[in-house]
Write an enzyme that holds these catalytic residues in place. Structure first.
Site: not given
Ligand code: XMP
Length: 536
Positions: A56, A83-84, A193, A195, A250-251, A392
């Site tokens: 954050g 991190c944060y 990070h 990710e 698609v959705d 998606k």
């Protein structure tokens, strides 16, 4: 979903929070992002197998710094602070955080001091291919010696003193405590990070946290999702009726098939043909859903109503607004004809849910085009959103598992306002016809060249200018069509596609020869940002 292993991600406002969720899902573990302020009883009720605290922008000592309940660390649930998240864990557990002498932003070398749990076997698997696709990293492989990995740092504070019971497990040049753990309580903190793709072994670290530390097994599969979602919809809808606006995208298509599988003919799909679709599109939707999937389908041929409202409008926002308004009215009129409806099905996806929820709490409103402009409230309908936990690509996987055809599942995004926003200036029947023909030629030629799967989106745009040309012996003064083709991973950023000149040449000459009213074709070589994919 009491039987499902779940991970709770508490969001402290990092730009990467959504990526954390993506990575966890890639590891086939179900997760949800919630605001940092989620009350402790709700944290408990969620029954998470593990908790991840996101990064954050704040500093833990800011007066209004976001805090979670310190008791989260006493629940016996493994926690990873990123991190944060790590700095907050430190502060709440009586350690010390201070400003770094130097703000660290960008790639850094991480020296591993403990290669057991979180950092065990980091090189056993290649870095995630999906990770490499998401963020272009010119150096995705580890370039350092054993015991060293490349990580992505983005922080101004650092851990000065760990809380009691913690041990440092990695350091970097600027952070003596770049990662730490409390082995008994299974609390971990990382300053970098994991990710992002710029941390090539980040996925392996997250995998270690989830599988080795938190004993997850990775059971989250499309089949599992379909089974549990169908049961959930059945329970929610019961014997009531449900309607759903089918767009052919698609959705909404996957949502329709899932809901139909759950409640059968208690579902009625409503397809509003706004007259702004591509050539043959409306027919294809009817054929697929009514004939092949046997879903009760009402179609409303509303092209004239839309055109009437669009008359004289050239401003992009005015056009979008007009289309939205007519859509609601038409949909509502049709829905009223079905008696006893209590639910409205929608293909809302997880990124829509996240985008519409501020990390400061669920105060922000849902994006207008995702709740059909207030329709549910007006008609007193309750929402059924079976895809609201999915990304998606996960929706696509589910669609394929449901037996839906590849051409539908892998199809390009198409804006709700349709060809109206691919036609600069006023929308008229004649201009629609010109654009439809040109667009079809573009599609045909990209497919014939085998390029359709390599390009994210390709389409024609009709410009509001005329140019001089010559055809035979005659001077012409006709329309310009732009060919737009982009490569993208998620539509958020895009590069113009470097299509072979032969393909572009064929598209150009075919459009000029075959589409009456066009005497010039140009190619759009703008990327996003600063341009957008669509022209309006
Ligand atoms: P832009 O033009 O903003 O588009 O770069 C990003 C992606 O979103 C699609 N798009 C829409 N999709 N309703 C939609 O469902 C809309 O109003 C809309 N406008 C743009 C666009 O095709 C691209 O994939």
């Amino acid at each position: 979903m009491a039987d499902t292993e779940k991970v709770l991600i508490l969001d402290f406002g990092s730009q990467y929070t959504l990526l954390i969720a993506r990575r966890v899902r890639e590891l086939k573990v179900y997760c949800e992002i919630h605001p940092f302020s989620l009350p402790l009883d709700q944290v408990r009720a969620f029954t998470p197998r593990a908790i991840i605290l996101s990064g954050g922008p704040a500093s833990v000592y800011d007066p209004d710094a976001p805090h979670c309940s310190p008791e989260i660390f006493q629940l016996g649930i493994p926690v990873l602070g990123i991190c944060y998240g790590m700095q907050l864990m430190t502060k709440l557990l009586a350690g010390q955080v201070a400003k770094s002498a130097k703000r660290e932003y960008g790639p850094a070398e991480l020296f591993l001091d403990d290669e057991t749990d979180l950092f065990a076997d980091l090189f056993a698997e290649a870095a995630s291919p999906a990770a490499d696709r998401l963020h272009h990293d010119p150096h995705p492989r580890n370039l350092f010696s054993p015991g060293q990995v490349r990580v992505w740092m983005s922080h101004g504070d650092r851990i000065e003193k760990m809380p009691p019971g913690f041990a440092a497990i990695a350091h970097s040049a600027n952070s003596p405590i770049a990662a730490m753990k409390h082995p008994e309580k299974k609390l971990f903190g990382v300053q970098f990070h994991p990710e992002v793709a710029h941390t090539p072994q980040g996925l392996a670290m997250l995998k270690n946290f989830l599988f080795r530390v938190a004993a997850c097994q990775g059971q989250w599969t499309p089949e599992h999702f379909i089974e549990s979602t169908v049961a959930k919809i059945r329970e929610q809808v019961g014997k009531s009726k449900i309607i759903l606006g089918l767009s052919g995208g698609v959705d909404s298509s996957v949502a329709a098939v899932l809901i139909h599988r759950a409640v059968g003919d208690k579902l009625t799909a409503i397809f509003v043909d706004n007259g702004l679709l591509r050539l043959g599109e409306a027919e294809a939707v009817v054929q697929l859903f009514r004939d092949r999937f046997q879903i009760p389908l009402r179609t409303v041929d509303a092209g004239k109503r839309f055109l009437k409202k669009l008359k004289g409008l050239a401003d992009p926002e005015a056009k979008r607004k007009a289309i939205g308004e007519v859509f609601i009215r038409v949909f509502e009129d049709e829905a009223k004809k079905i008696k006893g409806v209590k639910f409205l099905g929608q293909g809302t996806l997880y990124p829509d849910v996240i985008e519409s929820t501020s990390f400061r709490g669920p105060s922000a409103t849902i994006k207008s085009h995702h709740n059909v402009g207030g329709l549910p409230a007006k008609m007193q309908l309750r929402l059924v959103e079976p895809l609201r936990e999915l990304f998606k690509d996960e929706v696509r996987e589910v669609g394929l598992k449901l037996g839906m055809p590849e051409e539908l599942i892998l199809r390009q995004p198409f804006p709700g306002p349709g060809l109206a926003v691919r036609m600069l200036g006023e929308v008229t029947e004649e201009r629609l016809s010109v654009l439809r023909q040109a667009d079809r030629i573009i599609t045909d030629e990209l497919e014939a060249a085998g390029l359709s799967r390599q390009v994210w989106q390709y389409f024609g745009v009709l410009l509001p200018v005329k140019t001089v040309g010559v055809m035979g012996d005659e001077r012409t003064y006709e329309n310009v069509v732009t060919v737009r083709a982009v490569k993208s991973l998620d539509g958020m950023t895009a590069d113009w596609a470097d299509l072979p000149h032969a393909v572009l040449g064929k598209i150009g000459s075919r459009i000029i020869n075959e589409v009456k009213g066009v005497n010039r074709v140009v190619y759009d070589i703008s990327s996003k940002p600063p341009s957008t994919i669509e022209w309006e």
